[in-house]
Design a protein around this motif. Structure first.
Motif, short mmCIF file in Angstrom:
data_model
loop_
_atom_site.label_atom_id
_atom_site.label_comp_id
_atom_site.label_asym_id
_atom_site.label_seq_id
_atom_site.Cartn_x
_atom_site.Cartn_y
_atom_site.Cartn_z
N LYS A 29 0.81 -1.20 0.00
CA LYS A 29 0.00 0.00 0.00
C LYS A 29 0.85 1.26 0.00
O LYS A 29 0.49 2.25 -0.62
CB LYS A 29 -0.93 0.01 1.22
N HIS A 30 1.97 1.23 0.70
CA HIS A 30 2.79 2.42 0.84
C HIS A 30 3.73 2.55 -0.37
O HIS A 30 4.24 1.55 -0.88
CB HIS A 30 3.60 2.36 2.13
N ILE A 31 3.96 3.80 -0.80
CA ILE A 31 4.80 4.02 -1.98
C ILE A 31 6.23 3.60 -1.72
O ILE A 31 6.95 3.17 -2.62
CB ILE A 31 4.71 5.51 -2.40
N ARG A 32 6.67 3.69 -0.46
CA ARG A 32 8.03 3.27 -0.11
C ARG A 32 8.21 1.78 -0.35
O ARG A 32 9.23 1.36 -0.93
CB ARG A 32 8.30 3.63 1.35
N ASP A 33 7.26 0.98 0.07
CA ASP A 33 7.36 -0.47 -0.12
C ASP A 33 7.22 -0.85 -1.58
O ASP A 33 7.87 -1.80 -2.04
CB ASP A 33 6.28 -1.17 0.71
N ARG A 34 6.40 -0.13 -2.32
CA ARG A 34 6.27 -0.42 -3.76
C ARG A 34 7.57 -0.15 -4.50
O ARG A 34 7.99 -0.93 -5.37
CB ARG A 34 5.13 0.40 -4.36
N LEU A 35 8.21 0.97 -4.17
CA LEU A 35 9.49 1.28 -4.83
C LEU A 35 10.57 0.27 -4.45
O LEU A 35 11.38 -0.13 -5.29
CB LEU A 35 9.94 2.70 -4.44
N ALA A 36 10.58 -0.12 -3.16
CA ALA A 36 11.57 -1.13 -2.73
C ALA A 36 11.35 -2.44 -3.48
O ALA A 36 12.32 -3.10 -3.91
CB ALA A 36 11.47 -1.34 -1.22
N ARG A 37 10.09 -2.84 -3.65
CA ARG A 37 9.81 -4.07 -4.40
C ARG A 37 10.28 -3.95 -5.84
O ARG A 37 10.92 -4.87 -6.38
CB ARG A 37 8.30 -4.34 -4.35
N ASP A 38 9.99 -2.83 -6.50
CA ASP A 38 10.40 -2.65 -7.90
C ASP A 38 11.91 -2.64 -8.05
O ASP A 38 12.46 -3.19 -9.03
CB ASP A 38 9.81 -1.35 -8.45
N HIS A 39 12.61 -2.02 -7.10
CA HIS A 39 14.08 -2.01 -7.18
C HIS A 39 14.65 -3.40 -6.95
O HIS A 39 15.66 -3.78 -7.59
CB HIS A 39 14.64 -1.02 -6.16
N HIS A 40 14.04 -4.19 -6.07
CA HIS A 40 14.50 -5.57 -5.89
C HIS A 40 14.30 -6.38 -7.17
O HIS A 40 15.18 -7.15 -7.58
CB HIS A 40 13.74 -6.22 -4.73
N ILE A 41 13.15 -6.20 -7.80
CA ILE A 41 12.89 -6.91 -9.06
C ILE A 41 13.89 -6.49 -10.13
O ILE A 41 14.38 -7.33 -10.92
CB ILE A 41 11.44 -6.66 -9.51
N ALA A 42 14.21 -5.19 -10.19
CA ALA A 42 15.18 -4.71 -11.18
C ALA A 42 16.55 -5.32 -10.92
O ALA A 42 17.27 -5.70 -11.87
CB ALA A 42 15.26 -3.18 -11.13
N GLN A 43 16.96 -5.44 -9.65
CA GLN A 43 18.23 -6.08 -9.33
C GLN A 43 18.23 -7.55 -9.73
O GLN A 43 19.23 -8.07 -10.26
CB GLN A 43 18.52 -5.94 -7.84
N PHE A 44 17.11 -8.23 -9.50
CA PHE A 44 17.02 -9.64 -9.90
C PHE A 44 17.10 -9.79 -11.42
O PHE A 44 17.72 -10.73 -11.93
CB PHE A 44 15.71 -10.24 -9.39
N LEU A 45 16.46 -8.89 -12.14
CA LEU A 45 16.52 -8.95 -13.61
C LEU A 45 17.94 -8.72 -14.12
O LEU A 45 18.38 -9.39 -15.08
CB LEU A 45 15.56 -7.91 -14.21
N ASP A 46 18.67 -7.82 -13.50
CA ASP A 46 20.07 -7.59 -13.89
C ASP A 46 20.91 -8.84 -13.60
O ASP A 46 21.78 -9.21 -14.40
CB ASP A 46 20.64 -6.39 -13.14
N ARG A 47 20.65 -9.48 -12.46
CA ARG A 47 21.41 -10.70 -12.13
C ARG A 47 21.04 -11.84 -13.08
O ARG A 47 21.91 -12.64 -13.46
CB ARG A 47 21.13 -11.10 -10.68
N ILE A 48 19.78 -11.91 -13.48
CA ILE A 48 19.39 -12.93 -14.47
C ILE A 48 20.14 -12.71 -15.78
O ILE A 48 20.62 -13.67 -16.42
CB ILE A 48 17.87 -12.89 -14.69
N SER A 49 20.27 -11.45 -16.18
CA SER A 49 20.98 -11.15 -17.42
C SER A 49 22.45 -11.56 -17.32
O SER A 49 23.01 -12.17 -18.24
CB SER A 49 20.85 -9.66 -17.73
N SER A 50 23.10 -11.22 -16.20
CA SER A 50 24.52 -11.56 -16.05
C SER A 50 24.73 -13.07 -15.93
O SER A 50 25.66 -13.63 -16.54
CB SER A 50 25.10 -10.85 -14.83
N GLN A 51 23.87 -13.76 -15.17
CA GLN A 51 24.01 -15.20 -15.03
C GLN A 51 23.72 -15.92 -16.34
O GLN A 51 24.36 -16.93 -16.65
CB GLN A 51 23.07 -15.71 -13.93
N SER A 52 22.77 -15.42 -17.11
CA SER A 52 22.48 -16.03 -18.41
C SER A 52 23.66 -15.87 -19.37
O SER A 52 23.94 -16.77 -20.18
CB SER A 52 21.23 -15.40 -19.01
#
Length: 509
Positions: A29-52
């Protein structure tokens, strides 16, 4: 082993995908938690790219090590190879006895409860207090740089938010010649960098690099075609390479040396003898001569000054201005919200500002306590907000101050029969609803097409009476050409009967 590394990469990719899936299914619900979730997903996507990328290089097997290892395992005695690998593993752990074991399932799992509270959020140190976790712009530094520019207009921060992307000559007190300074280049570069950084922080799942690259391609195409209005190549005769400056009236005259408009020819001629015009003309002539000298190798002279250092600096400034315009248009919502926030803060006292900051910092604590209360049981009492006066909620989910509630008259009810007896709280919402779809649809259901004449009318009977009156006046004023009697005088002039008798009474016929 290379095969073990390959297996580990496959497991890591699956764990990353599961971590992303777990976070996407949750909507904080809070914008802080939504941004933290999106940044975590972005970090995971970058790691998927490097590991691939690593996994793809293993499958390509450029040096043949993977094929050699498979052949070595498949041939010979399997038990001998097994004990050989086991001896190597034991030797590794003997050399590094305290080597930690990485638990991928635990590393990518969303943290909840005490584990989440013990670690700071990724967005806590990312935004300033003015930005409020990416909801508003914080351009105070750029505003100070702008005010320190020579000949810049003294704009307040609120005015600056409205016009920071307007680089037209005279809009910010700066003309084309005045922009060719290192100080202005630093300012416009800082402005574009701040806006780009803000977009990266607030939109981590978007490909901002691709967006900026598209802006650069668009600018390059427009620059080659001379479509950048304020930065077209100037000819030595004092005119731009294409159309001249547009004046406000036909009598007005534009002075290219001073980059200024004059009301008529006489005022323009009188200003030609002034010291300011003479100095501006000399500087412009010097600048044009420098541009012409820089393109001396061009036999056709079609792109004069394109390769000169002066023109290259113009291109750098124009590119940054173009990027600022595109970024500002892409973040128009945040810009309008920033303006409303600045206006709101200007009407607050210092005590209210401090109270708002305390509420903002305590909001995170409240959200964490609410999460702790959710241990599989529905405890709605912890999430309820104490609001006995039933005040409207602000953007942070808390009731607005009572003085603001009284100031806007939100306790006054304004019913509208046309809208289906809908009740609007406060005069502002009531005045605004006359242009909304609900009220306009209600008028159209009554057969009223001209809705602009029915402002402040909320009753159905009153609206119908006014509409009938308007229709009767229209029919009364409407003249039927067939019912008008035409008369002809002795000279053959045809006119209406009333005009004929009026002229006859005056003796003009």
């Amino acid at each position: 082993m290379l095969l073990e590394e390959q297996r580990f990469l496959h497991e890591d990719l699956e764990r990353l995908e599961q971590g992303i899936s777990d976070r996407i299914g949750d909507e904080p619900k809070h914008i802080r938690d939504r941004l933290a979730r999106d940044h975590h997903i972005a970090q995971f996507l970058d790691r998927i790219s490097s590991q691939s990328t690593k996994l793809l290089s293993i499958y390509r097997d450029a040096d043949g090590s993977r094929s050699h290892e498979i052949q070595q395992i498949g041939s010979g005695d399997p038990m001998e190879e097994f004990y050989k690998q086991l001896t190597e593993i034991k030797g590794f752990h003997a050399r590094y006895p305290n080597e930690p074991v990485e638990n991928l399932e635990r590393a990518y799992r969303p943290k909840k409860g005490p584990d989440a509270d013990s670690q700071p959020s990724i967005v806590d140190t990312m935004f300033t207090g003015e930005e409020a976790y990416g909801r508003f712009f914080d351009l105070h530094t750029c505003h100070e740089l702008y005010l320190n520019l020579p000949n810049a207009k003294r704009l307040s921060y609120l005015q600056y938010l409205d016009s920071f992307d307007n680089f037209a000559p005279g809009a910010g007190g700066l003309k084309r010649a005045e922009k060719m300074t290192d100080q202005y280049l630093t300012y416009v570069g800082q402005l574009s960098q701040d806006l780009e950084t803000f977009m990266r922080k607030t939109r981590p799942l978007e490909n901002v690099d691709k967006v900026v690259a598209d802006f650069d391609k668009e600018f390059d195409a427009a620059w080659e075609k001379e479509e950048i209005t304020d930065w077209k190549i100037e000819e030595p005769n004092g005119k731009l390479n294409s159309t001249s400056k547009q004046t406000s009236s036909s009598e007005a005259v534009w002075c290219d040396d001073c980059d200024k408009e004059f009301k008529n020819e006489n005022v323009y001629k009188g200003h030609l003898s002034g010291k300011k015009h003479i100095r501006a003309a000399a500087e412009r002539a010097k600048r044009l001569n420098g541009e012409t000298d820089g393109a001396g190798n061009d036999p056709n002279g079609s792109r004069k000054g394109e390769t000169s250092p002066y023109r290259l600096k113009e291109r750098a400034i124009a590119e940054r201005e173009f990027r600022v315009k595109r970024l500002a248009s892409a973040m128009s919502t945040e810009r309008s919200d920033s303006r409303v926030n600045v206006e709101r803060k200007q009407g607050m006292t210092e005590r209210e500002r401090q109270q708002e900051l305390e509420n903002l910092f305590s909001a995170t604590t409240t959200m964490s306590q609410a999460k702790e209360a959710e241990d599989g049981e529905e405890e709605d009492d912890e999430d309820k907000i104490y609001n006995p006066l039933k005040l409207p909620l602000a953007w942070d989910g808390k009731p607005i101050p009572f003085w603001l509630y009284k100031l806007h008259g939100l306790g006054v009810e304004f019913p509208c029969e046309i809208c289906g007896n809908f009740v609007y709280m406060g005069r502002r919402a009531f005045d605004k609803h006359f242009n909304e779809a609900r009220h306009i649809y209600g008028l159209k259901c009554l057969g009223i097409t001209n809705t602009s004449l029915f402002r402040d009318i909320t009753g159905i009977d009153e609206a119908l009476r006014l509409w009938d009156k308007i229709q009767k006046e229209k029919r009364k004023d409407k003249v039927d050409d067939g019912s008008v009697v035409q008369m002809e005088d002795a000279e053959g002039n045809v006119m209406p009967e009333k005009v004929y008798y009026d002229l006859q009474k005056q003796g003009l016929l």
